[in-house]
Design a protein around this motif. Sequence first.
Motif, mmCIF file in Angstrom:
data_model
loop_
_atom_site.group_PDB
_atom_site.id
_atom_site.type_symbol
_atom_site.label_atom_id
_atom_site.label_comp_id
_atom_site.label_asym_id
_atom_site.label_seq_id
_atom_site.Cartn_x
_atom_site.Cartn_y
_atom_site.Cartn_z
ATOM 1 N N ILE A 107 0.849 -1.188 0.000
ATOM 2 C CA ILE A 107 0.000 0.000 0.000
ATOM 3 C C ILE A 107 0.883 1.236 0.000
ATOM 4 C CG2 ILE A 107 -1.724 1.299 1.302
ATOM 5 C CD1 ILE A 107 -2.842 -1.316 2.268
ATOM 6 N N LYS A 108 0.530 2.190 -0.893
ATOM 7 C CA LYS A 108 1.299 3.428 -0.976
ATOM 8 C C LYS A 108 0.350 4.576 -1.299
ATOM 9 C CE LYS A 108 2.402 2.818 -5.815
ATOM 10 N NZ LYS A 108 3.279 3.303 -6.823
ATOM 11 N N LEU A 109 0.831 5.786 -1.147
ATOM 12 C CA LEU A 109 0.030 6.958 -1.472
ATOM 13 C C LEU A 109 -0.396 6.925 -2.935
ATOM 14 C CD1 LEU A 109 1.940 9.851 0.319
ATOM 15 C CD2 LEU A 109 -0.231 8.829 0.973
ATOM 16 N N ILE A 110 -1.579 7.442 -3.201
ATOM 17 C CA ILE A 110 -2.091 7.518 -4.569
ATOM 18 C C ILE A 110 -1.686 8.881 -5.117
ATOM 19 C CG2 ILE A 110 -4.165 7.492 -5.984
ATOM 20 C CD1 ILE A 110 -5.478 5.842 -3.685
ATOM 21 N N LYS A 111 -0.904 8.862 -6.185
ATOM 22 C CA LYS A 111 -0.376 10.127 -6.721
ATOM 23 C C LYS A 111 -0.847 10.437 -8.135
ATOM 24 C CE LYS A 111 3.735 9.823 -3.875
ATOM 25 N NZ LYS A 111 5.178 9.648 -3.841
ATOM 26 N N LEU A 149 -9.101 5.158 3.091
ATOM 27 C CA LEU A 149 -8.552 6.441 3.542
ATOM 28 C C LEU A 149 -7.692 7.090 2.455
ATOM 29 C CD1 LEU A 149 -7.577 5.461 7.190
ATOM 30 C CD2 LEU A 149 -9.443 6.987 6.498
ATOM 31 N N LEU A 150 -6.883 6.288 1.785
ATOM 32 C CA LEU A 150 -6.019 6.819 0.725
ATOM 33 C C LEU A 150 -6.846 7.323 -0.451
ATOM 34 C CD1 LEU A 150 -3.187 4.132 0.799
ATOM 35 C CD2 LEU A 150 -3.039 6.509 1.589
ATOM 36 N N ILE A 151 -7.885 6.581 -0.806
ATOM 37 C CA ILE A 151 -8.761 7.008 -1.902
ATOM 38 C C ILE A 151 -9.478 8.305 -1.522
ATOM 39 C CG2 ILE A 151 -10.904 6.432 -3.127
ATOM 40 C CD1 ILE A 151 -9.875 3.489 -3.139
ATOM 41 N N LEU A 167 -6.628 2.104 -10.220
ATOM 42 C CA LEU A 167 -6.221 0.790 -9.720
ATOM 43 C C LEU A 167 -6.664 0.589 -8.269
ATOM 44 C CD1 LEU A 167 -2.627 0.521 -11.264
ATOM 45 C CD2 LEU A 167 -4.661 -0.815 -11.905
ATOM 46 N N ALA A 168 -6.558 1.649 -7.476
ATOM 47 C CA ALA A 168 -6.984 1.570 -6.073
ATOM 48 C C ALA A 168 -8.488 1.322 -5.983
ATOM 49 C CB ALA A 168 -6.603 2.851 -5.332
#
Length: 119
Positions: free
Chosen positions: A5-9, A42-44, A16-17
């Motif tokens: 899991i990584k930040l969505i940039k 949360l990232l989305i 994809l997320a």
Amino acid sequence: METKIKLIKTEQEYELALEKLESIFHAKMGTPEGDELEILSLLIHEYEQKHHAIELLSPLEALKYEMGEQGISQTGLAKRLGIAKSTVSEIIHGKREMSLKFIRFIHKELGIPASVLLT
């Protein structure tokens, strides 16, 4: 299978997320997949706040939108409220402020959130 899991940039990472979120949507909380679902949500959400923010409607825009969605004419709204059609027309065209009675009615009857109407 553990996913990194990584930040969505980027928009591609965002898409994809969303796909991944859909595939694990029914994961049980407290499981590794459930934890992944929570973090991914949360990232989305963070990415959407920065790149897909939705502006809130003004009270008048919300009223016009709901009238359209519910198929209510100015005449129909005036009859339901027990006021003159000309009064509704003046409100719709921004020539008259919404009264507290009017705001209460459209909140209750049309389902427009009070937080939108009181801005």
